[in-house]
Design an enzyme around this catalytic site. Sequence first.
Site, PDB file in Angstrom:
ATOM      1  CE1 TYR A  65     -10.463  93.051  71.168  1.00  0.00           C
ATOM      2  CE2 TYR A  65      -8.833  92.524  69.192  1.00  0.00           C
ATOM      3  CZ  TYR A  65      -9.252  93.001  70.505  1.00  0.00           C
ATOM      4  OH  TYR A  65      -8.419  93.719  71.257  1.00  0.00           O
ATOM      5  CG  HIS A  95      -5.345 102.943  72.819  1.00  0.00           C
ATOM      6  ND1 HIS A  95      -6.778 103.029  73.463  1.00  0.00           N
ATOM      7  CD2 HIS A  95      -4.896 101.526  72.960  1.00  0.00           C
ATOM      8  CE1 HIS A  95      -7.045 101.523  73.684  1.00  0.00           C
ATOM      9  NE2 HIS A  95      -6.040 100.884  73.254  1.00  0.00           N
ATOM     10  CG  ASN A 207      -2.782  95.308  68.194  1.00  0.00           C
ATOM     11  OD1 ASN A 207      -1.838  95.085  68.655  1.00  0.00           O
ATOM     12  ND2 ASN A 207      -3.975  94.890  68.243  1.00  0.00           N
ATOM     13  CE1 TYR A 292      44.987  88.590  79.339  1.00  0.00           C
ATOM     14  CE2 TYR A 292      42.831  88.639  80.418  1.00  0.00           C
ATOM     15  CZ  TYR A 292      44.026  88.115  80.200  1.00  0.00           C
ATOM     16  OH  TYR A 292      44.244  86.987  80.856  1.00  0.00           O
ATOM     17  NE  ARG A 295      47.618  89.357  75.211  1.00  0.00           N
ATOM     18  CZ  ARG A 295      47.725  88.493  76.130  1.00  0.00           C
ATOM     19  NH1 ARG A 295      47.567  87.011  76.023  1.00  0.00           N
ATOM     20  NH2 ARG A 295      48.002  89.178  77.354  1.00  0.00           N
ATOM     21  CG  PHE A 340      -0.220  91.669  69.996  1.00  0.00           C
ATOM     22  CD1 PHE A 340       0.343  91.595  71.240  1.00  0.00           C
ATOM     23  CD2 PHE A 340      -1.417  91.121  69.547  1.00  0.00           C
ATOM     24  CE1 PHE A 340      -0.409  90.942  72.235  1.00  0.00           C
ATOM     25  CE2 PHE A 340      -2.148  90.289  70.433  1.00  0.00           C
ATOM     26  CZ  PHE A 340      -1.676  90.302  71.769  1.00  0.00           C
ATOM     27  CD  GLU A 426      -3.183  94.751  76.519  1.00  0.00           C
ATOM     28  OE1 GLU A 426      -2.484  95.523  76.895  1.00  0.00           O
ATOM     29  OE2 GLU A 426      -4.273  95.031  75.700  1.00  0.00           O
TER      30      GLU A 426
END
Length: 521
Positions: A65, A95, A207, A292, A295, A340, A426
């Site tokens: 791969y 991409h 990646n 508040y 403080r 990743f 994915e």
Amino acid sequence: MGGMTPCSPAQPTCVEVGPGPLARDDVVAIARSGARVALTDSALDAITRGRDAIEHLATVDGGVYGVSTGFGALATRSIPAELRTQLQRSLIRSHAAGTGPRVEDEVVRALMALRLSTMATGHCGVRPTTAQAYAALLNSGLVPLVPEHGSLGCSGDLAPLAHCALAVMGEGFVVDDGVTRPTEKALASRGLTPVVFAEKEGLALINGTEGMLGMLILALADLAVLADTADLAAAMSVEGQLGTSRVFADDLMALRPHPGQATSAANLRVFLADSAIVASHRVGDGVVQDAYSLRCSPQVHGALRDITAYAEAVADRELASAIDNPSVMDDGRVESHGNFHGAPLAHTLDYLAIAVADVACLAERRTDRFMDVARNRGLPPFLAHDPGVDSGLMIAHYTQASICAELKRLAAPASVDSIPTSAMQEDHVSMGWGAARKLRQSVDGLRRVLAIEILTAARAIDLRAPLTPAPATAAAIAILREQVPGPGPDHFLSPDIEAATDLLVTQVLVNAAFRAAREGR
């Protein structure tokens, strides 16, 4: 793509990139100050070893791969040797699918520096010449044009990193001193040559989680300044509203030992030390407890500090990581995994956005008290010069409130909104890029909210004359008054807010306050 020069003593702004992690300060220097980079000999050795493993596996039957197969849901196809260059080129082109406004130069430079650091570990399998080309592009001053939209934060920041890799290929566009140019011509103008990627290299350049990590590191640098600034703003509001400093005592803080709270309370004590305003109503003023928003400032500011410390630990772990898939192991294996995934960063970025919004909203509440004659203890409404004719800081507070409303929306977490992609390969993504983008907006919003509080509190302190403020707050106000006028009739207010915001970016107000406190004047 050549042209990289090693660091030398004559180049104090050059960062050496080795197999070990970069420091956060180094990333900021590269991103914001234009520091150059140089790969060390040990990095080149590690890169060479990783590449040797890839070249061996490229000859193995059956497909590996990222080396000799397709990607993602298309990983089942084995790619013959004669098509592997085309495979890498096609990967980057497909991409690089971002859209929208371009990402800031500092973010792109941080992203590139971090990806180079990952390559330097030797676990990505790129050739040394490819890593050197990446460094040369970073050193050239050209910045790949990266559109804002496109990353799901898994498998890392694919689209943003692909736009950077596209520039290394000589394609797409780069930004050259603010001007967008075609990459090929811009590279030629710098004497750089495009790279033809070999097996695994395209995947190795995209990646990773460097986009969200880079934005986290830049945000942490900003928040380190803004945490002190929030304490200074609160101190000025305490003075301007005739509040007490007793609630910030060290022994009271020790009853709840959060380190961030202790630090913020210590800052408030330093900034309010020797304040004639605070001393003027220490006894017999009839006020039992401050609101508040005054403080509880150390408790809220301190929570941001503690979350920031956690985020720094996450960032440092990520800096020590080699994020890629598949990864080249020290024994030569190439293994697929899930490192990743951006969840550790995405959750952290969302957490910070929540804390930033809360600190800003507390500052807005302190500012609001100055506007109201029922609560500002003797000051004119809206701190106006001639109320009715003048509106004073009424609309500056509106501006602050509008930013706080936006910060509340930005505090909604991005990391819970996974959208499955890639034909369900994915099927869970981190949305870390989106979390990082909104955190950048949040940090900018906090800075502007604090700038308006400081403008408001400074005017209130001036109106308390002849009572005088603490040396620390007086020093900050003196610098502010060099650019922003004090109380008086209404005038064009927007430039005052921008000038105060710029002073917070440069940290001069906080530095002056600390320096005056040390010197006692």
